[in-house]
Scaffold this motif. Structure first.
Motif, PDB file in Angstrom:
ATOM      1  N   ASP A 205      -0.228  -5.605   3.859  1.00 51.09           N
ATOM      2  CA  ASP A 205      -0.255  -4.603   2.797  1.00 51.09           C
ATOM      3  C   ASP A 205      -1.654  -4.052   2.611  1.00 51.09           C
ATOM      4  O   ASP A 205      -2.611  -4.797   2.552  1.00 51.09           O
ATOM      5  CB  ASP A 205       0.166  -5.245   1.464  1.00 51.09           C
ATOM      6  N   VAL A 206      -1.736  -2.749   2.516  1.00 54.60           N
ATOM      7  CA  VAL A 206      -3.061  -2.161   2.367  1.00 54.60           C
ATOM      8  C   VAL A 206      -3.309  -1.811   0.907  1.00 54.60           C
ATOM      9  O   VAL A 206      -2.385  -1.494   0.170  1.00 54.60           O
ATOM     10  CB  VAL A 206      -3.235  -0.906   3.244  1.00 54.60           C
ATOM     11  N   ASN A 207      -4.562  -1.884   0.507  1.00 60.79           N
ATOM     12  CA  ASN A 207      -4.932  -1.473  -0.842  1.00 60.79           C
ATOM     13  C   ASN A 207      -6.034  -0.423  -0.783  1.00 60.79           C
ATOM     14  O   ASN A 207      -6.399   0.049   0.299  1.00 60.79           O
ATOM     15  CB  ASN A 207      -5.326  -2.685  -1.694  1.00 60.79           C
TER      16      ASN A 207
ATOM     17  N   ASP B 124      -8.937  -1.035   1.581  1.00 64.17           N
ATOM     18  CA  ASP B 124      -8.639  -0.777   2.991  1.00 64.17           C
ATOM     19  C   ASP B 124      -8.736   0.708   3.293  1.00 64.17           C
ATOM     20  O   ASP B 124      -9.186   1.127   4.352  1.00 64.17           O
ATOM     21  CB  ASP B 124      -7.224  -1.248   3.332  1.00 64.17           C
TER      22      ASP B 124
END
Lengths: 194, 268, 194
Positions: B172-174, B177
């Motif tokens: 999962d990217v936030n 990122d």
């Protein structure tokens, strides 16, 4: 004293690959192979009797806990619903360019990323992270793209100004590495990378 | 997969898998106060507040009535030892030293006779005490997190996922990122420009086009980045002329903090 | 007819991440939430009674099967992996401040810790233990930071309320011994033994 059944069960659970008897013998050098094999057999029967969700199966190279096939549809349903923005590196890059440079056309994205190919655009459109935003008033009037409301929601942003700037990132990145992670003791000796 | 671990490796692993915290400052702290000898490991102090708390707590001093002269002397003695050992003393330690000396001198002043009674009296130590108490709470929370982490690192989730996603997919990217990905692209682009400058014959027009793109990407950058790789004088001059042309057309602005400072290039 | 218990169990086994009741409700839209919650409770009791290798725990707002800590060494012996890097005291302190004061800016963190430098911030961001959380409405609109779901998982917390309050932390301090940090179960064991 930990019971060998439970120890084996914990290994079966945590292991990525099927677990072979030979591997278990290495973990329990003080045990006889027959002892390990028996324990595995007991576990298998236990599983088959008690559980109606998982089973202990013998697959290539060893034993592995797997869910029963009748539950597979349910599991797929669960995985499908699970909200996730798992993105490939390429998709992440494209999304980053759109986020910081919107509205932007596909040729402009390719130019900045130095990579051709618009398949990532499709993925991002499907995930509703980006959307079309009018046409650019240049030759050919190419379509422009921008991030969506879902994008903001997913990344927990109220608006785009909450994105960190490159300058802010550089301030954080420029900090010396402070060994925020305790080096595992005698790390150098253990260079196993699995 | 390596199945042949050396004995050393096994031993190292056993050592690290131990249940109890090992590399942990707290136990050091519970030892008898050894301020005279000052032979405490210096790195264990996270900052001046940490050091002060250590001095107060190990000697069982009253934090609400700190004997400031004593503690200041010990604190300064500590810095001396650090200096003798050639340990780089962070600026925060020195700032605190100055504060301690100031508080100490204020404590020596006779009470202001114009102040009627004790109620108006503000203890010069009050602010420091508040900070120490506040900090100590978080220090304690950090100890708690340490213990939880030790336990949790010994807990394993399912190792194998059925129907797992593509290996290609990353987690999962936030937001972090996202900005880092963009940063990466910009850095890559910068390199590309420098390399192109190096190898290709260029006209002022081409150079201007490159600079425009760079400005669009980065908003701001330094002229010195063009010296970062092997590059001919000719290209530096060419880049410089292209820059001047862009300035003339009011597309970019140049800044310089001082005569010998690097030139900053910014979009108009 | 498949029993809902077994279906849920299969999902729990198939998933690495904690599974929330809300997610399960999406998979079983025809079931009541209470029904799902009850089934989960039954499973949890079953686990705690029968199993001695894995347990069903509530983490980060969901449920998750994990191995029991006592099997740690056995599993690592099998997996032959490096001991996971631990966070340094500096990183833990920073995390503690963020956990209790979120959302919080970097200067505010430095103020409390009495130490400048945001180098630990970088590590914590990279490990996804903290994330950006909007901007503070003060001059310069600095970025604010907050803890993540990963933070909860890393420390085995169901939610932030499981952390003692700051006031409770003061009380722990005044007791001035390390025993007070031990979970209550330990005390029971000691009582039983005596």
């Amino acid at each position: 004293m930990l019971e060998i059944h439970n120890q084996i069960l914990s290994i079966l659970f945590a292991s990525r690959d099927p677990v072979s008897i030979a591997e278990l013998q290495e973990v329990f050098p003080e045990r006889e192979a027959t002892e390990i094999r028996e324990a595995m057999e007991v576990l298998r029967e236990d599983f088959n009797q008690m559980q109606a969700a998982v089973e202990l199966r013998q697959v290539a190279g060893g034993f592995r806990i797997t869910t029963l096939p009748e539950h597979h549809e349910t599991i797929r349903e669960y995985l499908k619903n699970k909200p996730s923005a798992k993105l490939t590196m390429a998709a992440l890059e494209t999304l980053a360019v759109v986020a910081y440079k919107q509205p932007i056309t596909i040729p402009e994205i390719s130019e900045i990323r130095g990579v051709k190919g618009s398949s990532t655009i499709k993925t991002l459109l499907e995930k509703k992270l980006i959307e079309t935003r009018g046409r650019k008033k240049t030759a050919g009037r190419p379509m422009q793209y921008a991030t969506t409301r879902e994008f903001l929601i997913h990344f927990g942003l109220n608006d785009l100004s909450e994105l960190p700037t490159l300058k802010e990132l550089e301030e954080i990145l420029s900090q010396d590495d402070d060994e925020s992670l305790e080096p595992p003791e005698e790390d150098q000796d253990i260079d196993d990378a699995s | 997969m390596d199945s042949n671990l050396s004995r050393e490796q096994r031993r190292a692993r056993e050592k690290v898998t131990g249940q109890k915290p090992m590399v942990f400052p707290a136990p050091v702290r519970t030892e008898q106060p050894d301020v005279q000898g000052l032979n405490i490991r210096l790195e264990i102090f996270e900052g001046p507040l940490d050091l002060l708390l250590h001095l107060i707590r190990t000697q069982e001093l009253d934090i609400y009535d700190i004997p400031i002269a004593q503690v200041t002397d010990q604190y300064l003695g500590f810095l001396e030892v650090m200096k003798d050992l050639n340990i780089n003393i962070a600026g925060e330690f020195l700032v605190m030293a100055a504060q301690l000396i100031l508080i100490k001198s204020r404590m020596l002043l006779p009470p202001d006779p114009s102040e009627e009674d004790d109620e108006d009296f503000i203890d010069p130590r009050a602010e420091l005490v508040d900070r120490l108490l506040e900090y100590e709470k978080f220090k304690n929370a950090a100890d708690l997190l340490y213990e939880r982490e030790t336990v949790e690192l010994g807990v394993h989730a399912r190792g194998w996922e059925e129907f797992a996603d593509d290996e290609k997919e990353i987690v999962d990217v936030n937001v972090f990122d996202l900005v880092r990905a963009f940063h990466g692209i910009v850095e890559r682009y910068k390199e590309k420009v420098v390399i192109e400058v190096d190898h290709e014959p260029a006209t002022i027009e081409e150079k201007m086009e490159e600079l425009r793109r760079l400005v669009a990407l980065k908003r701001e950058f330094y002229f010195s980045m063009f010296f970062e790789s092997r590059i001919s004088k000719f290209h530096i001059v060419l880049t410089f002329f292209a820059l001047l042309e862009l300035v003339r057309m009011e597309e970019v602005r140049l800044y310089q903090k001082g005569v010998f400072e690097d030139i900053r290039i910014k979009a108009c």
